[in-house]
Design a protein around this motif. Sequence first.
Motif, PDB file in Angstrom:
ATOM      1  N   CYS A 175       0.842  -1.196   0.000  1.00  0.00           N
ATOM      2  CA  CYS A 175       0.000   0.000   0.000  1.00  0.00           C
ATOM      3  C   CYS A 175       0.881   1.251   0.000  1.00  0.00           C
ATOM      4  O   CYS A 175       2.028   1.223   0.447  1.00  0.00           O
ATOM      5  CB  CYS A 175      -0.912  -0.007   1.218  1.00  0.00           C
ATOM      6  N   SER A 176       0.315   2.343  -0.478  1.00  0.00           N
ATOM      7  CA  SER A 176       1.107   3.568  -0.594  1.00  0.00           C
ATOM      8  C   SER A 176       0.228   4.787  -0.392  1.00  0.00           C
ATOM      9  O   SER A 176      -1.003   4.728  -0.545  1.00  0.00           O
ATOM     10  CB  SER A 176       1.802   3.636  -1.957  1.00  0.00           C
ATOM     11  N   THR A 177       0.888   5.894  -0.042  1.00  0.00           N
ATOM     12  CA  THR A 177       0.216   7.185   0.082  1.00  0.00           C
ATOM     13  C   THR A 177       0.528   8.008  -1.156  1.00  0.00           C
ATOM     14  O   THR A 177       1.705   8.150  -1.532  1.00  0.00           O
ATOM     15  CB  THR A 177       0.677   7.923   1.344  1.00  0.00           C
ATOM     16  N   LEU A 178      -0.507   8.535  -1.792  1.00  0.00           N
ATOM     17  CA  LEU A 178      -0.341   9.252  -3.049  1.00  0.00           C
ATOM     18  C   LEU A 178      -0.389  10.756  -2.824  1.00  0.00           C
ATOM     19  O   LEU A 178      -0.947  11.248  -1.834  1.00  0.00           O
ATOM     20  CB  LEU A 178      -1.435   8.851  -4.047  1.00  0.00           C
ATOM     21  N   ALA A 179       0.213  11.476  -3.762  1.00  0.00           N
ATOM     22  CA  ALA A 179       0.166  12.937  -3.760  1.00  0.00           C
ATOM     23  C   ALA A 179       0.147  13.415  -5.197  1.00  0.00           C
ATOM     24  O   ALA A 179       0.473  12.671  -6.136  1.00  0.00           O
ATOM     25  CB  ALA A 179       1.342  13.525  -2.990  1.00  0.00           C
ATOM     26  N   ASN A 180      -0.212  14.664  -5.370  1.00  0.00           N
ATOM     27  CA  ASN A 180      -0.346  15.246  -6.698  1.00  0.00           C
ATOM     28  C   ASN A 180       1.020  15.589  -7.271  1.00  0.00           C
ATOM     29  O   ASN A 180       1.888  16.137  -6.583  1.00  0.00           O
ATOM     30  CB  ASN A 180      -1.218  16.504  -6.608  1.00  0.00           C
ATOM     31  N   VAL A 181       1.224  15.273  -8.549  1.00  0.00           N
ATOM     32  CA  VAL A 181       2.482  15.565  -9.236  1.00  0.00           C
ATOM     33  C   VAL A 181       2.250  16.732 -10.190  1.00  0.00           C
ATOM     34  O   VAL A 181       1.377  16.661 -11.075  1.00  0.00           O
ATOM     35  CB  VAL A 181       2.992  14.340 -10.021  1.00  0.00           C
ATOM     36  N   GLY A 182       3.029  17.779 -10.034  1.00  0.00           N
ATOM     37  CA  GLY A 182       2.975  18.905 -10.962  1.00  0.00           C
ATOM     38  C   GLY A 182       1.673  19.662 -10.956  1.00  0.00           C
ATOM     39  O   GLY A 182       1.322  20.323 -11.928  1.00  0.00           O
ATOM     40  N   ARG A 183       0.915  19.554  -9.840  1.00  0.00           N
ATOM     41  CA  ARG A 183      -0.390  20.227  -9.731  1.00  0.00           C
ATOM     42  C   ARG A 183      -1.277  19.932 -10.943  1.00  0.00           C
ATOM     43  O   ARG A 183      -1.904  20.813 -11.526  1.00  0.00           O
ATOM     44  CB  ARG A 183      -0.207  21.733  -9.537  1.00  0.00           C
TER      45      ARG A 183
ATOM     46  N   SER B 136      10.047  14.241  -6.139  1.00  0.00           N
ATOM     47  CA  SER B 136      10.499  15.299  -5.233  1.00  0.00           C
ATOM     48  C   SER B 136       9.489  16.438  -5.133  1.00  0.00           C
ATOM     49  O   SER B 136       9.258  16.980  -4.058  1.00  0.00           O
ATOM     50  CB  SER B 136      11.862  15.847  -5.694  1.00  0.00           C
ATOM     51  N   GLU B 137       8.896  16.833  -6.249  1.00  0.00           N
ATOM     52  CA  GLU B 137       7.945  17.942  -6.248  1.00  0.00           C
ATOM     53  C   GLU B 137       6.524  17.384  -6.205  1.00  0.00           C
ATOM     54  O   GLU B 137       5.936  17.048  -7.230  1.00  0.00           O
ATOM     55  CB  GLU B 137       8.142  18.814  -7.488  1.00  0.00           C
ATOM     56  N   MET B 138       6.014  17.304  -5.004  1.00  0.00           N
ATOM     57  CA  MET B 138       4.678  16.743  -4.795  1.00  0.00           C
ATOM     58  C   MET B 138       3.810  17.767  -4.077  1.00  0.00           C
ATOM     59  O   MET B 138       4.288  18.569  -3.278  1.00  0.00           O
ATOM     60  CB  MET B 138       4.746  15.464  -3.955  1.00  0.00           C
ATOM     61  N   TYR B 139       2.513  17.739  -4.388  1.00  0.00           N
ATOM     62  CA  TYR B 139       1.553  18.623  -3.729  1.00  0.00           C
ATOM     63  C   TYR B 139       0.519  17.762  -3.030  1.00  0.00           C
ATOM     64  O   TYR B 139      -0.118  16.914  -3.646  1.00  0.00           O
ATOM     65  CB  TYR B 139       0.879  19.537  -4.746  1.00  0.00           C
ATOM     66  N   GLU B 140       0.390  17.979  -1.726  1.00  0.00           N
ATOM     67  CA  GLU B 140      -0.574  17.226  -0.926  1.00  0.00           C
ATOM     68  C   GLU B 140      -1.478  18.218  -0.207  1.00  0.00           C
ATOM     69  O   GLU B 140      -1.022  18.974   0.654  1.00  0.00           O
ATOM     70  CB  GLU B 140       0.155  16.336   0.093  1.00  0.00           C
ATOM     71  N   PRO B 141      -2.762  18.294  -0.573  1.00  0.00           N
ATOM     72  CA  PRO B 141      -3.661  19.259   0.067  1.00  0.00           C
ATOM     73  C   PRO B 141      -3.668  19.093   1.583  1.00  0.00           C
ATOM     74  O   PRO B 141      -3.610  17.980   2.104  1.00  0.00           O
ATOM     75  CB  PRO B 141      -5.032  18.917  -0.538  1.00  0.00           C
ATOM     76  N   ASP B 142      -3.731  20.232   2.296  1.00  0.00           N
ATOM     77  CA  ASP B 142      -3.743  20.194   3.754  1.00  0.00           C
ATOM     78  C   ASP B 142      -4.968  19.448   4.256  1.00  0.00           C
ATOM     79  O   ASP B 142      -6.098  19.692   3.804  1.00  0.00           O
ATOM     80  CB  ASP B 142      -3.739  21.618   4.326  1.00  0.00           C
ATOM     81  N   GLY B 143      -4.727  18.541   5.189  1.00  0.00           N
ATOM     82  CA  GLY B 143      -5.825  17.814   5.805  1.00  0.00           C
ATOM     83  C   GLY B 143      -6.413  16.714   4.952  1.00  0.00           C
ATOM     84  O   GLY B 143      -7.444  16.142   5.306  1.00  0.00           O
ATOM     85  N   VAL B 144      -5.765  16.397   3.811  1.00  0.00           N
ATOM     86  CA  VAL B 144      -6.261  15.364   2.905  1.00  0.00           C
ATOM     87  C   VAL B 144      -5.216  14.262   2.779  1.00  0.00           C
ATOM     88  O   VAL B 144      -4.032  14.547   2.573  1.00  0.00           O
ATOM     89  CB  VAL B 144      -6.591  15.933   1.513  1.00  0.00           C
ATOM     90  N   LYS B 145      -5.627  13.034   2.916  1.00  0.00           N
ATOM     91  CA  LYS B 145      -4.726  11.890   2.753  1.00  0.00           C
ATOM     92  C   LYS B 145      -5.302  10.978   1.675  1.00  0.00           C
ATOM     93  O   LYS B 145      -6.487  10.646   1.688  1.00  0.00           O
ATOM     94  CB  LYS B 145      -4.595  11.135   4.066  1.00  0.00           C
ATOM     95  N   ILE B 146      -4.429  10.583   0.726  1.00  0.00           N
ATOM     96  CA  ILE B 146      -4.843   9.703  -0.371  1.00  0.00           C
ATOM     97  C   ILE B 146      -4.115   8.372  -0.197  1.00  0.00           C
ATOM     98  O   ILE B 146      -2.883   8.326  -0.247  1.00  0.00           O
ATOM     99  CB  ILE B 146      -4.513  10.322  -1.736  1.00  0.00           C
ATOM    100  N   PHE B 147      -4.872   7.310  -0.011  1.00  0.00           N
ATOM    101  CA  PHE B 147      -4.306   5.995   0.301  1.00  0.00           C
ATOM    102  C   PHE B 147      -4.702   5.009  -0.782  1.00  0.00           C
ATOM    103  O   PHE B 147      -5.871   4.906  -1.151  1.00  0.00           O
ATOM    104  CB  PHE B 147      -4.833   5.526   1.660  1.00  0.00           C
TER     105      PHE B 147
END
Length: 759
Positions: A503-511, A522-533
């Motif tokens: 399993c992994s935690t995802l984040a936005n790449v390049g907005r 390296s350049e990831m965007y993760e909205p505050d208070g939001v977790k993507i699993f």
Amino acid sequence: MIEPIGNQYVVARPVYSTKAFDEEHKKKHRHHKTLLDHLKTWFRCSAQKAKRIALSLFPIASWLPAYRIKEWLLSDIVSGISTGLVAVLQGLAFALLVTIPPSYGLYAAFFPVIIYFFLGTSRHISVGPFPVLSMMVGAVVVRLTPIADTADPTVTNSSVTNDSSLDDHKVMVAATVTILSGIIQLLMGVLQLGFVVIYLSESLISGFTTAAAVHVLVSQLKFILQLTVPAHADPFSIFKVLTSIFSQIEKTNIADLVTSLVILLVVFVVKEINQRYKAKLPVPIPIELIMTVIATAVSYGFDFKNRFNVAVVGEMESGFQAPIAPNVQTFRDTIGDCFGIAIVGFAVAFSVASVYSLKYDYPIDGNQELIALGVSNIFGGSFRGFAASTALSRSGVQESTGGKTQVAGLLSAVIVLIVILAIGFLLEPLQKSVLAALALGNLKGMLMQFTEIRRLWRKDKYDCLIWVMTFIFAVVLGLGLGLAASVALQLLTIVFRTQFPKCSTLANVGRSNIYKNRKDYSEMYEPDGVKIFRCPSPIYFANISFFKQKLIDAVGFSPLRILRKRNKALKKIRKLQKKGLLQVTLKGYICTVDGFKDSDEELDNDNIEELDQPINTTDLPFQIDWNADLPFNIMVPKINLHSLILDFSAVSFLDISSMRGLKMILQEFIRIQVDVYIVGTDDDFIEKLARCEFFDDEVKDSIFFLTIHDAVLHILMKKDYSTSKFNPSQEKEAKFDFTINTNGALRNRECQVRFLSRF
């Protein structure tokens, strides 16, 4: 709407939940076929269906009328003669692996080819004896032989009668095992069970055939050295055979040993030449035939049998013997072995046939292959042959010499027939050690699969583990038990992979709308208070606990623990208000207490079921911000998560047990005010949840979204991140500082309690 801009595209569409998308685009209700519907379709009869079934049962009716005589006949004749000569030698050699007289190997090389010509779907494989199957049949023969096979390879006149009776028994066992294996294959084909071959992975087959090559090598040593070696069929038998060989190595027949070494050297060298210069050679050099002719002539001319006491093929009966009925008792004793023989024989034949079907672009049918091999083995076993599949080297000869169809196979059977009826006696002076050497000469490719380990280790460590353990199991436990243990191990690795997914935690790449593992970029965007699993495997009863633990690790807290802490804190707050220690004023809420202290034991004795219930503050004149500081002696862990997105795009199914577990997980998060969204599921997934009454007042079907980006945009719009959760004036008015002292007075200190008034 999609607008291409160079190598980019711009998509303009609404943010869709799954429910909203279905409503807007008017999703159709599809009727899923039931078992009864499938049975009706299966048993429905029509002229077209009858014709299709007839053509599928007899594939020859499809390809023979389209046979190109001028283009293919000459190639098939050349291929048939070459393949037939190889089939004769391999039939004789592989009969030694079955521990029966070599002449019976010719029956195994003849009858299956005739049947497969009419029923088979592959145009290029050569059906007949295969060393791995011969070893498996031989192990059963040895186990069911009533007396130990301790006869010396050199046959004496005084032991002819006993040896003949023993050989007849061995032939009966081999034929019975072959017939039962054929029946199993036929039944599997009729029941459309050709898919079972998918449970034998490439790594398992490679490791198993390599181990079988080791067994073949060890079993042929007694013929090469001409030693008296007792037969063993139990686990660890290979070590017992080696012990017996090395304990009497001084009795080696030098003539047999030298002949075998010469044959092996020449065969290996010429096979390497054939492989290296196959593009320049019109046909491969038939080195097995050449060496057989030379060895037979030398043995006959110099009378090796009498001068050097070598073991020879001996009497080759002309013609065919009457068919035999199988032994029912042997059926009962060998059902497990026959099932393994049936599966392995089909798996090898189908894998080789698949290679040629892809190369020459024609279809093959796995179920029809099972029927063809099953009938071939039933027919061959009835005429005293042994289990047939396809030998890789023999099929390679048939294809490389220009074979276009099974006409080449039919002509190879004609060559075998000529040997059986007319010229078999010419092979009587041939040494058994030569046949053993020729059998070993075909093992080079199988033994070279040891190089697979390094490649598999780089690609997939699970596949490498399967290869190594399959090899060890088959070598140590024997081919039958080894195959069963290997299949069990492979299924266990599949369970292990799904039970412990990565399993992994995802984040936005390049907005953009692309979400990847946040550890990979390296350049990831993760909205505050939001977790993507993301869960990359099915969720079922065996891995739901692992899934929950991984989810807890990803968010950094246990929702159930937070829920219980909050319910305990709420109980304290209610007591404060009930005792009048928490008072409401026009300016806010004042807590005045002289050393208020609740009983920890009383809280610890709370009913766990009550603490697991949703937090209900409707009886209070205020709402509680659980991330603020609460009154004295009330400690609740703070969390910075308000939305959780579960990426289920790789979750193919969910069973009933895991469904309950998943619902509990969702409820725990929802009850601590964390919104949960599920994305990437297919419609069948949601329909199954609805059928199982998964949704209620807490867990609603509106939590499903088409993509991760849809869910993220929905959260951003819902929370309105352009401003803070409270505007500054409201937040300032909502903060109250209290300090508790002995006389109940208030003064400003660092301890804060934040309440939001309902008024």
